[in-house]
Design a protein around this motif. Structure first.
Motif, PDB file in Angstrom:
ATOM      1  N   THR A  70      -3.606   4.929   0.241  1.00  0.00           N
ATOM      2  CA  THR A  70      -4.427   4.096  -0.635  1.00  0.00           C
ATOM      3  C   THR A  70      -5.680   3.592   0.084  1.00  0.00           C
ATOM      4  O   THR A  70      -5.735   3.569   1.313  1.00  0.00           O
ATOM      5  CB  THR A  70      -3.617   2.893  -1.129  1.00  0.00           C
TER       6      THR A  70
ATOM      7  N   ARG B 107      -1.713   6.136   5.787  1.00  0.00           N
ATOM      8  CA  ARG B 107      -1.987   5.343   4.602  1.00  0.00           C
ATOM      9  C   ARG B 107      -2.732   6.197   3.598  1.00  0.00           C
ATOM     10  O   ARG B 107      -3.701   6.879   3.933  1.00  0.00           O
ATOM     11  CB  ARG B 107      -2.801   4.099   4.967  1.00  0.00           C
TER      12      ARG B 107
ATOM     13  N   GLU C  10       0.842  -1.182   0.000  1.00  0.00           N
ATOM     14  CA  GLU C  10       0.000   0.000   0.000  1.00  0.00           C
ATOM     15  C   GLU C  10       0.886   1.245   0.000  1.00  0.00           C
ATOM     16  O   GLU C  10       2.087   1.175   0.250  1.00  0.00           O
ATOM     17  CB  GLU C  10      -0.922  -0.009   1.209  1.00  0.00           C
TER      18      GLU C  10
ATOM     19  N   ASP D 119      -2.786  -4.515  -4.602  1.00  0.00           N
ATOM     20  CA  ASP D 119      -1.464  -3.927  -4.654  1.00  0.00           C
ATOM     21  C   ASP D 119      -1.515  -2.587  -5.355  1.00  0.00           C
ATOM     22  O   ASP D 119      -2.376  -2.357  -6.214  1.00  0.00           O
ATOM     23  CB  ASP D 119      -0.477  -4.831  -5.408  1.00  0.00           C
TER      24      ASP D 119
ATOM     25  N   THR E  16      -8.309   0.731   1.440  1.00  0.00           N
ATOM     26  CA  THR E  16      -8.066  -0.577   2.041  1.00  0.00           C
ATOM     27  C   THR E  16      -7.967  -1.618   0.945  1.00  0.00           C
ATOM     28  O   THR E  16      -8.869  -1.749   0.117  1.00  0.00           O
ATOM     29  CB  THR E  16      -9.200  -0.941   3.011  1.00  0.00           C
ATOM     30  N   MET E  17      -6.847  -2.335   0.918  1.00  0.00           N
ATOM     31  CA  MET E  17      -6.642  -3.329  -0.132  1.00  0.00           C
ATOM     32  C   MET E  17      -7.302  -4.656   0.250  1.00  0.00           C
ATOM     33  O   MET E  17      -7.251  -5.069   1.402  1.00  0.00           O
ATOM     34  CB  MET E  17      -5.150  -3.545  -0.365  1.00  0.00           C
TER      35      MET E  17
ATOM     36  N   ALA F 144      -4.026   1.320  -8.526  1.00  0.00           N
ATOM     37  CA  ALA F 144      -4.062   0.262  -7.520  1.00  0.00           C
ATOM     38  C   ALA F 144      -5.195  -0.708  -7.805  1.00  0.00           C
ATOM     39  O   ALA F 144      -6.256  -0.317  -8.308  1.00  0.00           O
ATOM     40  CB  ALA F 144      -4.239   0.858  -6.130  1.00  0.00           C
TER      41      ALA F 144
ATOM     42  N   SER G  64      -7.635  -2.201  -5.990  1.00  0.00           N
ATOM     43  CA  SER G  64      -8.265  -2.132  -4.678  1.00  0.00           C
ATOM     44  C   SER G  64      -9.641  -2.782  -4.636  1.00  0.00           C
ATOM     45  O   SER G  64     -10.234  -2.898  -3.568  1.00  0.00           O
ATOM     46  CB  SER G  64      -8.402  -0.668  -4.242  1.00  0.00           C
TER      47      SER G  64
END
Length: 309
Positions: free
Chosen positions: A68, A66, A52, A79, A70-71, A96, A98
Motif C-alpha cells: 500500500t 509493503r 497496511e 487504513d 504510505t498511510m 485504502a 491513503s
C-alpha cells in the motif's frame, strides 16, 4: 519425521503491532495467491494502529514488502478497508484511505515485483469514496463503484487492472453489491434504493449497451451468485414480504425463473451457496419459524427440502 522450524513471514512489529484478524462474513486478513507463491496480509507492521497491506513469499525466503501507499498519520490515520488477490494470483487490488480520512480510493500492485502501486479510480471530489469492486475472470479489468455523498449518486466504472482510463458504465442512486459474470462480458449489480422499479441490473463491460433491469423485487444482501450457465441466482422479496428464490440470465434474454415453489411468506434468505454437481441451491432461512434459521436445499424448479429432517 521431525517438523521444520517455524518461519515467520511478516516483518518485525512495533510495540502493540499485530497481523490483523478481521471478523465478519467473508472478512479475511491473510490471503494466499492462487499459484501458492505469495501471502498477502494486513498488519500495523510499521506504525501501531495504522493497518497496511504487505506481501511475502509463501516460503519465507525473502523479507515482506509493503504493498500500500504510505498511510497518513497524525490527525489522519490511514487504513486498508478491503483487498483481494486477482484470480491470476499476480495482482493485489485494494481500497485504502491513503489521502483523506475516511475516503477510500482504489489501487493495484504486482505481487513480488517490488513495483509501485497504481491508482485505479477516477479523481474524487469532496464527499466521494470507492465502495465496491470486482475483477474480470482474466484479471485484466476491475469494475468499481464511486459513491458521491453530495449528489447521492453511485457511478459504476471499469478500468484496466494495471491502470489507465476508467469507462463509465452506469449511474444510479445507490449501487451496492456487484459481480462480473463468469464469461467476463457483463457486470451484475444491485440497487439499494427502495424507490427503484428494478433492483437487479447488468451492463456490458465494454459499455456498448445501456444497463438493463433484470428484476424488481427487494433483493437480499447475500452477494450475487452465478450458476454454471452464467445465470444469476438470487432471493427476492416483494411488497407483501413474500420471499422467493429466482435465477435469471445476466443478459436479460429470458424472464426470471422461480426456483422455490410455493413461495414462503415473511421469510428471509441467508448464506446462499451453489452445489454445481447436483444443480441445487443451498441456503439458510427462517422460512418455518421467524428468527429460527433452518438449512434448505432447492433443486431447480422444485419444492425446497428441509435438510434438518
Amino acid at each position: 519425521a521431525s517438523g521444520g522450524l517455524l518461519q515467520p513471514l511478516n516483518g518485525p512489529l512495533p510495540y502493540g503491532g499485530n497481523v490483523a484478524q478481521l471478523s465478519g462474513i467473508g472478512a479475511r486478513s491473510v490471503v494466499v495467491s492462487s499459484d501458492g507463491q505469495h501471502v498477502v496480509y494486513l498488519a500495523d507492521e510499521r506504525i501501531d494502529v495504522v493497518y497496511e497491506l504487505f506481501t511475502a513469499p509463501a516460503d519465507g525466503s525473502l523479507p515482506s514488502q509493503r504493498v500500500t501507499p504510505t498511510m497518513p498519520i497524525g490527525p489522519v490515520l490511514g487504513d486498508v478497508y478491503e483487498y483481494r488477490v486477482t484470480p491470476a494470483g499476480d495482482l493485489a487490488v485494494f481500497r485504502a484511505a491513503s489521502e483523506v480520512l475516511g475516503r477510500a480510493e482504489l489501487y493495484s500492485a504486482k505481487l513480488g515485483s517490488g513495483a509501485s502501486r497504481v491508482a485505479l479510480n477516477v479523481p474524487l471530489e469532496p464527499g466521494d469514496t470507492v465502495q465496491e469492486f470486482d475483477f474480470s475472470p482474466t484479471s485484466a479489468s476491475v469494475v468499481y463503484v464511486v459513491y458521491s455523498a453530495t449528489e447521492r449518486l453511485s457511478r459504476l466504472y471499469v478500468v484496466p487492472s494495471a491502470g489507465g482510463p476508467s469507462l463509465l458504465l452506469a449511474e444510479q442512486p445507490y449501487i451496492g453489491t456487484l459481480a462480473v459474470t463468469p464469461d467476463g462480458q457483463r457486470v451484475a449489480f444491485v440497487l439499494y434504493d427502495p424507490s427503484a422499479t428494478e433492483r437487479l441490473w447488468s451492463v456490458r463491460l465494454d459499455g456498448s449497451e445501456s444497463p438493463i433491469g433484470l428484476d424488481g423485487g427487494g433483493l437480499g444482501g447475500n452477494g450475487i451468485l452465478f450458476d454454471a450457465g452464467g445465470r444469476i441466482v438470487y432471493p427476492s422479496v416483494d411488497s407483501d414480504y413474500v420471499s422467493r428464490l429466482f435465477s435469471v440470465p445476466a443478459d436479460g434474454s429470458a424472464a426470471p425463473l422461480e426456483l422455490s415453489t410455493p413461495p414462503i411468506v415473511k421469510g428471509r434468505y441467508f448464506s446462499l451457496r451453489l452445489n454445481e454437481a447436483r444443480d441445487t441451491v443451498l441456503y439458510a432461512a427462517d422460512h418455518r419459524v421467524l428468527n429460527r434459521i433452518d438449512l434448505f436445499v432447492v433443486p431447480y424448479q422444485s419444492t425446497p427440502l428441509d435438510l434438518r429432517a
